[in-house]
Design an enzyme around this catalytic site. Structure first.
Site, PDB file in Angstrom:
ATOM      1  CD  GLU A  37      -0.901  -4.285   1.052  1.00  0.00           C
ATOM      2  OE1 GLU A  37      -0.154  -4.263   0.076  1.00  0.00           O
ATOM      3  OE2 GLU A  37      -2.133  -4.263   0.967  1.00  0.00           O
ATOM      4  CD  GLU A  60      -6.945  -0.528  -2.559  1.00  0.00           C
ATOM      5  OE1 GLU A  60      -7.221  -1.439  -3.351  1.00  0.00           O
ATOM      6  OE2 GLU A  60      -5.827   0.018  -2.509  1.00  0.00           O
ATOM      7  CG  HIS A  98      -6.202  -4.721   0.014  1.00  0.00           C
ATOM      8  ND1 HIS A  98      -6.485  -3.406  -0.251  1.00  0.00           N
ATOM      9  CD2 HIS A  98      -4.946  -4.927  -0.437  1.00  0.00           C
ATOM     10  CE1 HIS A  98      -5.449  -2.842  -0.850  1.00  0.00           C
ATOM     11  NE2 HIS A  98      -4.489  -3.757  -0.966  1.00  0.00           N
ATOM     12  N   GLY A 107      -0.377   3.228  -2.646  1.00  0.00           N
ATOM     13  CA  GLY A 107      -0.709   4.067  -3.796  1.00  0.00           C
ATOM     14  C   GLY A 107      -0.321   5.524  -3.639  1.00  0.00           C
ATOM     15  CG  ASN A 138      -4.035  -6.253  -5.051  1.00  0.00           C
ATOM     16  OD1 ASN A 138      -4.879  -6.521  -5.908  1.00  0.00           O
ATOM     17  ND2 ASN A 138      -4.312  -5.576  -3.951  1.00  0.00           N
ATOM     18  CB  SER A 161       4.579   3.246  -2.350  1.00  0.00           C
ATOM     19  OG  SER A 161       3.354   3.964  -2.403  1.00  0.00           O
ATOM     20  CE  LYS A 209      -3.937  -2.093  -4.743  1.00  0.00           C
ATOM     21  NZ  LYS A 209      -3.612  -0.908  -3.964  1.00  0.00           N
TER      22      LYS A 209
HETATM   23  P1  13P Z   1       0.660   0.029  -4.298  1.00  0.00           P
HETATM   24  O1  13P Z   1       1.842  -0.878  -4.539  1.00  0.00           O
HETATM   25  O2  13P Z   1       0.044   0.540  -5.547  1.00  0.00           O
HETATM   26  O3  13P Z   1       0.992   1.086  -3.295  1.00  0.00           O
HETATM   27  O4  13P Z   1      -0.487  -0.884  -3.629  1.00  0.00           O
HETATM   28  C1  13P Z   1      -0.157  -1.686  -2.558  1.00  0.00           C
HETATM   29  C2  13P Z   1      -1.257  -2.614  -2.293  1.00  0.00           C
HETATM   30  O5  13P Z   1      -2.325  -2.226  -1.839  1.00  0.00           O
HETATM   31  C3  13P Z   1      -1.069  -4.034  -2.627  1.00  0.00           C
HETATM   32  O6  13P Z   1      -2.090  -4.814  -2.106  1.00  0.00           O
END
Ligand code: 13P
Length: 252
Positions: free
Chosen positions: A171, A101, A99, A177, A12, A216, A14
């Site tokens: 997640e 976010e 997701h 993150g 992903n 992460s 983003k």
């Molecule tokens: P990170 O791997 O940057 O923690 O993000 C995870 C994520 O949200 C994947 O969709």
């Protein structure tokens, strides 16, 4: 989703890597990750970089592509949004739905998530349904209750055959993150709760649903997470932006 060879390794990106950066990424990545029939690799570039990413990888039909979001409506006056039909037309076969976010930064509700799952299915897109608890929910022992609520809201009322066509990603919000990865034991426990709820909602056909872990993930912890019982793959943010690290995870 039936037919996806596990492990499923998903990137992903983003709001990172535009068309030029995506092209540069694939030059390096393709040299480091040769096609393998013992796993599935899916990339989720930004919608605006999808065409460039697919063009860069045109010699590699083993790589699958998706978009990070769709609107729940079929079409219309929704400035800035992407419809499921457009995503499909642009070559996406998967879409991230729910997701963290989208839920917590953009305020998407369980109900909107459910609508997107249905819209995706109507256009032949596989929804990668993301669920996960916030830190305060975990501290209050609510992890299983939260993911079960999110699954029910998104999937209840669908036929078992439709439920079997999704992918689920666990997640935990506190792991995204932050560098604070869930332990393989924590991931296993949540995946077990998700698996049993999928069984309750979708019956035996739901065993075809891969359950990915995200939060992460790095090249250093990918193998240990993949070895955890019930973890069928990984959904990776930051560590998927670098072609070397994403190749190492792809080969984990
Ligand atoms: P990170 O791997 O940057 O923690 O993000 C995870 C994520 O949200 C994947 O969709």
């Amino acid at each position: 989703m039936a037919g996806l060879v596990r492990p499923v390794l998903a990137a992903n990106w983003k709001m990172n890597l535009g068309p030029s950066a995506a092209t540069t990424f694939f030059e390096a990545y393709l040299a480091r990750y040769a096609p393998r029939d013992d796993r599935t690799v899916i990339l989720f570039p930004s919608a605006i970089a999808l065409a460039a990413a697919r063009a860069s990888a045109r010699a590699r039909p083993d790589l699958r592509f998706g978009v990070q979001n769709i609107h729940s409506a079929e079409k219309g006056a929704f400035t800035g949004e992407t419809s499921a039909a457009m995503a499909s037309d642009a070559g996406a076969r998967f879409v991230l739905v729910g997701h963290s976010e989208r839920r917590h930064v953009f305020g998407e509700t369980d109900a909107q998530t459910a609508e997107k799952v249905r819209r995706a299915a109507a256009h032949g897109l596989v929804a990668v349904l993301c669920v996960g608890e916030k830190i305060e929910e975990r501290e209050q022992g609510q992890t299983d209750a939260v993911v079960i609520r999110q699954l029910r809201a998104a999937l209840a009322g669908l036929e078992p055959s439709a439920i079997a066509e999704v992918v689920v990603a666990y997640e935990p919000v506190w792991a995204i993150g932050t560098g604070r990865t869930a332990t393989p034991e924590d991931a296993s426990a949540a995946h077990q709760a998700i698996r049993s709820e999928l069984r309750a909602l979708g019956g035996a056909a739901s065993d075809a649903i891969p359950i990915l872990y995200g939060g992460s993930v790095t090249a250093s912890n990918a193998a240990a997470l993949l070895a955890a019982p019930g973890v069928d793959g990984l959904l990776v943010g930051g560590a998927s932006l670098d072609p070397e690290s994403w190749a190492a995870i792809s080969n984990a």
